[in-house]
Design a protein around this motif. Sequence first.
Motif, PDB file in Angstrom:
ATOM      1  N   LEU B 166      -1.108   7.878  -0.620  1.00 44.71           N
ATOM      2  CA  LEU B 166      -1.166   6.756   0.542  1.00 44.71           C
ATOM      3  C   LEU B 166      -2.500   6.459   0.852  1.00 44.71           C
ATOM      4  CD1 LEU B 166       1.327   8.002   3.338  1.00 44.71           C
ATOM      5  CD2 LEU B 166       1.080   5.624   2.637  1.00 44.71           C
ATOM      6  N   CYS B 167      -2.688   5.105   0.719  1.00 40.47           N
ATOM      7  CA  CYS B 167      -4.265   4.520   0.773  1.00 40.47           C
ATOM      8  C   CYS B 167      -4.269   3.665   1.972  1.00 40.47           C
ATOM      9  CB  CYS B 167      -4.611   3.728  -0.463  1.00 40.47           C
ATOM     10  SG  CYS B 167      -4.434   4.513  -1.843  1.00 40.47           S
ATOM     11  N   VAL B 168      -5.477   3.551   2.730  1.00 39.14           N
ATOM     12  CA  VAL B 168      -5.651   2.575   3.791  1.00 39.14           C
ATOM     13  C   VAL B 168      -7.114   2.017   3.537  1.00 39.14           C
ATOM     14  CG1 VAL B 168      -6.286   3.783   5.617  1.00 39.14           C
ATOM     15  CG2 VAL B 168      -4.836   1.900   6.227  1.00 39.14           C
ATOM     16  N   THR B 169      -6.966   0.527   3.826  1.00 43.11           N
ATOM     17  CA  THR B 169      -8.293  -0.129   3.481  1.00 43.11           C
ATOM     18  C   THR B 169      -9.011  -0.141   4.977  1.00 43.11           C
ATOM     19  OG1 THR B 169      -7.225  -2.235   4.389  1.00 43.11           O
ATOM     20  CG2 THR B 169      -7.439  -1.516   1.830  1.00 43.11           C
ATOM     21  N   GLY B 170     -10.228  -0.059   4.883  1.00 44.89           N
ATOM     22  CA  GLY B 170     -11.319  -0.632   6.231  1.00 44.89           C
ATOM     23  C   GLY B 170     -11.079   0.862   7.052  1.00 44.89           C
ATOM     24  N   ASP B 171     -10.799   0.248   8.324  1.00 50.00           N
ATOM     25  CA  ASP B 171     -10.748   1.438   9.436  1.00 50.00           C
ATOM     26  C   ASP B 171      -9.725   0.810  10.407  1.00 50.00           C
ATOM     27  OD1 ASP B 171     -12.373  -0.017  11.663  1.00 50.00           O
ATOM     28  OD2 ASP B 171     -13.561  -0.192   9.926  1.00 50.00           O
ATOM     29  N   LEU B 172      -8.919   1.695  11.278  1.00 52.58           N
ATOM     30  CA  LEU B 172      -8.006   1.368  11.918  1.00 52.58           C
ATOM     31  C   LEU B 172      -8.367   1.553  13.781  1.00 52.58           C
ATOM     32  CD1 LEU B 172      -5.345   2.873  10.018  1.00 52.58           C
ATOM     33  CD2 LEU B 172      -5.829   0.547  10.071  1.00 52.58           C
ATOM     34  N   GLY B 173      -7.684   0.953  14.338  1.00 51.10           N
ATOM     35  CA  GLY B 173      -7.769   1.248  15.885  1.00 51.10           C
ATOM     36  C   GLY B 173      -8.570   0.454  16.542  1.00 51.10           C
ATOM     37  N   ALA B 174      -9.513  -0.459  15.680  1.00 53.90           N
ATOM     38  CA  ALA B 174     -10.415  -1.396  16.319  1.00 53.90           C
ATOM     39  C   ALA B 174      -9.742  -2.417  17.175  1.00 53.90           C
ATOM     40  CB  ALA B 174     -11.425  -1.997  15.336  1.00 53.90           C
ATOM     41  N   LEU B 222      -8.080  -4.946  -6.825  1.00 52.79           N
ATOM     42  CA  LEU B 222      -7.107  -4.422  -7.143  1.00 52.79           C
ATOM     43  C   LEU B 222      -6.413  -5.106  -8.539  1.00 52.79           C
ATOM     44  CD1 LEU B 222      -4.746  -3.454  -4.114  1.00 52.79           C
ATOM     45  CD2 LEU B 222      -6.278  -1.806  -5.524  1.00 52.79           C
ATOM     46  N   ARG B 223      -6.312  -6.492  -8.564  1.00 53.54           N
ATOM     47  CA  ARG B 223      -6.226  -7.328  -9.788  1.00 53.54           C
ATOM     48  C   ARG B 223      -7.296  -6.839 -10.969  1.00 53.54           C
ATOM     49  NH1 ARG B 223      -2.353 -12.144  -8.848  1.00 53.54           N
ATOM     50  NH2 ARG B 223      -1.197 -11.244  -7.104  1.00 53.54           N
ATOM     51  N   ASP B 224      -8.279  -7.147 -10.451  1.00 50.40           N
ATOM     52  CA  ASP B 224      -9.488  -6.881 -11.459  1.00 50.40           C
ATOM     53  C   ASP B 224      -9.276  -5.618 -12.033  1.00 50.40           C
ATOM     54  OD1 ASP B 224     -10.251  -9.253 -10.713  1.00 50.40           O
ATOM     55  OD2 ASP B 224     -11.895  -8.523  -9.531  1.00 50.40           O
ATOM     56  N   LEU B 225      -9.145  -4.348 -11.108  1.00 50.10           N
ATOM     57  CA  LEU B 225      -8.907  -3.176 -11.734  1.00 50.10           C
ATOM     58  C   LEU B 225      -7.576  -2.836 -12.390  1.00 50.10           C
ATOM     59  CD1 LEU B 225     -10.417  -1.370  -8.418  1.00 50.10           C
ATOM     60  CD2 LEU B 225     -11.462  -1.525 -10.680  1.00 50.10           C
ATOM     61  N   GLY B 226      -6.750  -3.685 -12.382  1.00 48.66           N
ATOM     62  CA  GLY B 226      -5.484  -3.505 -12.869  1.00 48.66           C
ATOM     63  C   GLY B 226      -4.604  -2.505 -12.294  1.00 48.66           C
ATOM     64  N   VAL B 227      -4.703  -2.209 -10.944  1.00 47.24           N
ATOM     65  CA  VAL B 227      -3.897  -1.682 -10.191  1.00 47.24           C
ATOM     66  C   VAL B 227      -2.834  -2.405  -9.429  1.00 47.24           C
ATOM     67  CG1 VAL B 227      -3.836   0.059  -8.296  1.00 47.24           C
ATOM     68  CG2 VAL B 227      -5.644  -0.028  -9.918  1.00 47.24           C
ATOM     69  N   VAL B 228      -1.683  -2.090  -9.530  1.00 45.66           N
ATOM     70  CA  VAL B 228      -0.454  -2.666  -8.729  1.00 45.66           C
ATOM     71  C   VAL B 228       0.267  -1.669  -7.858  1.00 45.66           C
ATOM     72  CG1 VAL B 228       1.689  -3.650  -8.746  1.00 45.66           C
ATOM     73  CG2 VAL B 228       0.191  -4.353 -10.781  1.00 45.66           C
ATOM     74  N   PRO B 229      -0.190  -1.807  -6.507  1.00 45.68           N
ATOM     75  CA  PRO B 229       0.267  -0.595  -5.706  1.00 45.68           C
ATOM     76  C   PRO B 229       1.758  -0.330  -5.700  1.00 45.68           C
ATOM     77  CG  PRO B 229      -1.131  -2.033  -4.454  1.00 45.68           C
ATOM     78  CD  PRO B 229      -0.888  -2.995  -5.792  1.00 45.68           C
ATOM     79  N   THR B 230       2.203   0.740  -5.776  1.00 48.15           N
ATOM     80  CA  THR B 230       3.686   0.928  -5.809  1.00 48.15           C
ATOM     81  C   THR B 230       4.649   0.355  -4.532  1.00 48.15           C
ATOM     82  OG1 THR B 230       3.445   3.209  -4.982  1.00 48.15           O
ATOM     83  CG2 THR B 230       3.480   2.967  -7.447  1.00 48.15           C
ATOM     84  N   SER B 231       3.733   0.568  -3.580  1.00 43.78           N
ATOM     85  CA  SER B 231       4.508  -0.271  -2.356  1.00 43.78           C
ATOM     86  C   SER B 231       3.264  -0.497  -1.187  1.00 43.78           C
ATOM     87  CB  SER B 231       5.196   0.773  -1.702  1.00 43.78           C
ATOM     88  OG  SER B 231       4.425   1.851  -0.774  1.00 43.78           O
ATOM     89  N   MET B 232       3.801  -1.664  -0.489  1.00 45.70           N
ATOM     90  CA  MET B 232       2.447  -2.132   0.308  1.00 45.70           C
ATOM     91  C   MET B 232       2.951  -2.578   1.435  1.00 45.70           C
ATOM     92  SD  MET B 232      -1.167  -3.725  -0.762  1.00 45.70           S
ATOM     93  CE  MET B 232      -0.468  -5.109  -1.838  1.00 45.70           C
ATOM     94  N   MET B 233       2.179  -2.702   2.542  1.00 44.21           N
ATOM     95  CA  MET B 233       2.343  -3.647   3.750  1.00 44.21           C
ATOM     96  C   MET B 233       1.098  -3.875   4.437  1.00 44.21           C
ATOM     97  SD  MET B 233       5.212  -1.284   6.132  1.00 44.21           S
ATOM     98  CE  MET B 233       5.156  -2.500   7.391  1.00 44.21           C
ATOM     99  N   LYS B 298      -1.846   8.183 -11.369  1.00 39.76           N
ATOM    100  CA  LYS B 298      -2.546   7.601 -12.602  1.00 39.76           C
ATOM    101  C   LYS B 298      -3.713   6.583 -12.283  1.00 39.76           C
ATOM    102  CE  LYS B 298       0.546   4.333 -14.256  1.00 39.76           C
ATOM    103  NZ  LYS B 298      -0.112   3.119 -13.453  1.00 39.76           N
ATOM    104  N   ASP B 299      -3.416   5.750 -11.231  1.00 40.89           N
ATOM    105  CA  ASP B 299      -4.168   4.808 -10.799  1.00 40.89           C
ATOM    106  C   ASP B 299      -5.594   5.554 -10.139  1.00 40.89           C
ATOM    107  OD1 ASP B 299      -3.500   2.769 -12.166  1.00 40.89           O
ATOM    108  OD2 ASP B 299      -1.759   2.423 -10.712  1.00 40.89           O
ATOM    109  N   PHE B 300      -5.566   6.810  -9.470  1.00 43.32           N
ATOM    110  CA  PHE B 300      -6.462   7.291  -8.416  1.00 43.32           C
ATOM    111  C   PHE B 300      -7.761   7.035  -8.895  1.00 43.32           C
ATOM    112  CE2 PHE B 300      -8.981  11.027  -6.912  1.00 43.32           C
ATOM    113  CZ  PHE B 300      -9.111  10.544  -5.529  1.00 43.32           C
ATOM    114  N   ALA B 301      -8.199   7.393 -10.323  1.00 49.03           N
ATOM    115  CA  ALA B 301      -9.475   7.485 -10.712  1.00 49.03           C
ATOM    116  C   ALA B 301     -10.284   5.962 -10.565  1.00 49.03           C
ATOM    117  CB  ALA B 301      -9.397   7.938 -12.198  1.00 49.03           C
ATOM    118  N   LYS B 302      -9.178   4.852 -10.834  1.00 51.07           N
ATOM    119  CA  LYS B 302      -9.807   3.802 -10.833  1.00 51.07           C
ATOM    120  C   LYS B 302     -10.099   3.217  -9.222  1.00 51.07           C
ATOM    121  CE  LYS B 302      -6.419   1.883 -14.187  1.00 51.07           C
ATOM    122  NZ  LYS B 302      -5.155   1.180 -14.373  1.00 51.07           N
TER     123      LYS B 302
END
Lengths: 342, 342
Positions: B166-174, B222-233, B298-302
């Motif tokens: 599970l990944c999240v960008t930036g920071d939350l709560g602001a 993500l496109r440049d790194l060739g990563v397609v998230p398995t799910s996202m919102m 498998k995409d974690f290293a990227k």
Amino acid sequence: MSNKRTEISELGEFGLIDHLNSQVRIKNTSTIKGIGDDAAVIEAGDHVKVVTTDLLLEGVHFDLSYAPLTHVGFKAVAVNVSDVAAMNAIPKQITVSIALSNRFSVEAVDALYEGINAACEHYGVDLVGGDTTASRGGLIISVTAIGEAKKEQLSYRSGAKVNDILCVTGDLGAALVGLQILEREKQVYLANPDMKPDLEKYTVVTSRQLKPDARMDIIHELRDLGVVPTSMMDVSDGLASEIFHICKASQVGATIYEDKLPIDKQTFDTAVELNLDPITCVLNGGEDYELLFTIDQKDFAKLEKHPDIHFIGHITKPEEGKYLVTKSGTAVQLKAQGWKHF
Amino acid sequence: MSNKRTEISELGEFGLIDHLNSQVRIKNTSTIKGIGDDAAVIEAGDHVKVVTTDLLLEGVHFDLSYAPLTHVGFKAVAVNVSDVAAMNAIPKQITVSIALSNRFSVEAVDALYEGINAACEHYGVDLVGGDTTASRGGLIISVTAIGEAKKEQLSYRSGAKVNDILCVTGDLGAALVGLQILEREKQVYLANPDMKPDLEKYTVVTSRQLKPDARMDIIHELRDLGVVPTSMMDVSDGLASEIFHICKASQVGATIYEDKLPIDKQTFDTAVELNLDPITCVLNGGEDYELLFTIDQKDFAKLEKHPDIHFIGHITKPEEGKYLVTKSGTAVQLKAQGWKHF
């Protein structure tokens, strides 16, 4: 922001739209047509998508004291489908956003969606998304419709050519006359709540106002007949106003004939009863959601016998202006007096 | 309509949406995905279009006593772009409908469109249509955004698999903390109009509330790194609520770790100043418009070294439930307390 204050009424609705649009710049090659027609056109591989949107507010676009919620829901979809039809495209998807105050119950929302779902069924469109939020005021409905066409099937406002024939479907003025009747009966009811509104003899005009039908039937028939209108729009602001739009976009003039303008008998009689000039209702009444289009003369024979397409005039050179030829043979200049929201 | 009256509050916003959606039937083969994700997905030849819409009301979604109109315009576009991003798609077109009362001048409308046009420029989208109408109440803005993707690039809510990260960008709560500050200063000002609001030390949190940025930068990376998230919102209602959505759609559980949750220092300090629990702000604060997504291990290293992507937990089997592991090592059940509009 400077301290200058310009009232929106100084520009008017179309003036404001022109003002805002002048700042828009198109960047993407997939945008085939932006603002300025009944719908935007977007590249979609082997075909194009058309996109149109309408925002409907209680107290401005509908009055729940006489408009049943199911009809409001149906109409919200139909007016967007009509814009898709006006591009000569087939509607496929819609999104519906609503804002509601706590005045509305779940049963009321169900009635609204009964109409929305009935319209989706009727026009073969899928409800694919939307937004639901609280409102502090009345009901707000925002609908976006997406349609499909082959690029060469599209009819823009800008394609009318000199000598093309101006056509209109169905009959005009009914929705405006229906609105006047509904408003009159509302006042009667407000003055005396024991009075039952007497609407039975006005069902044609009131139902046209409350539950208009987009003319997808005509779009499908035109396809079957192999006719692509050279230009098209739907009659939402009034016939005269729409003719002005086509003439401006196509850089042409137009002449129409009073004796060719289609008006329903009940509309005519009710207009007279209301002391309204029937022809003024036909020219300037909005919300009929009929189609106004032009065809090349070579296509006339294919449509000549169609019972619901009327040939009201023809396209002229731009310097010939926009004229209505009255029954007495006098040519009077057309004035565009569409519905003004501001 | 029967005489039964059910209050909308009895169902809640999500309950009402579920109730309405249960009546929807998809008819067109071009509709790939209808209601139920951040955007609908429509077939478009060699690619797909995604479509999303938001309705924003003055007094509900924004308060013009502290939100400048340019920021309101920018945000109205950004929140829709964020929904397109959440599908892993690239936004291309928007329509914008507005309703205005005569309280608004042309200069005010210009300020609003300055923000809308700036956002169009920033995200590379074309303003292709809309509707302009009169309102009897406050300002209403309805935006629909259309994006593009290859079908295999899309990230739905439903694609998370056991052991995904599970990944999240930036920071939350602001954004939530910023809203509290703006509301506090508004009350101070209302109590004493001579008091100048002191907002200088709160610019991070207030600007996140007033002018959030959709994370298109991440989508492009993500496109440049060739990563397609398995799910996202996108995080619009609050992290906990969004995790519930992904778990429900993907039929999985999730465990997240308190010490991995990203919070900005100013957000943390301001939350404490306001007597709010910073972690509660991170979990339940809405409107951050960061991206929450899952990736295959498998995409974690990227992504491992990305400065703005945080690995907050992992996906578990559905029967393992949804848990937050606190700093002290205790696992507490997550509760979804997103923003409620009803």
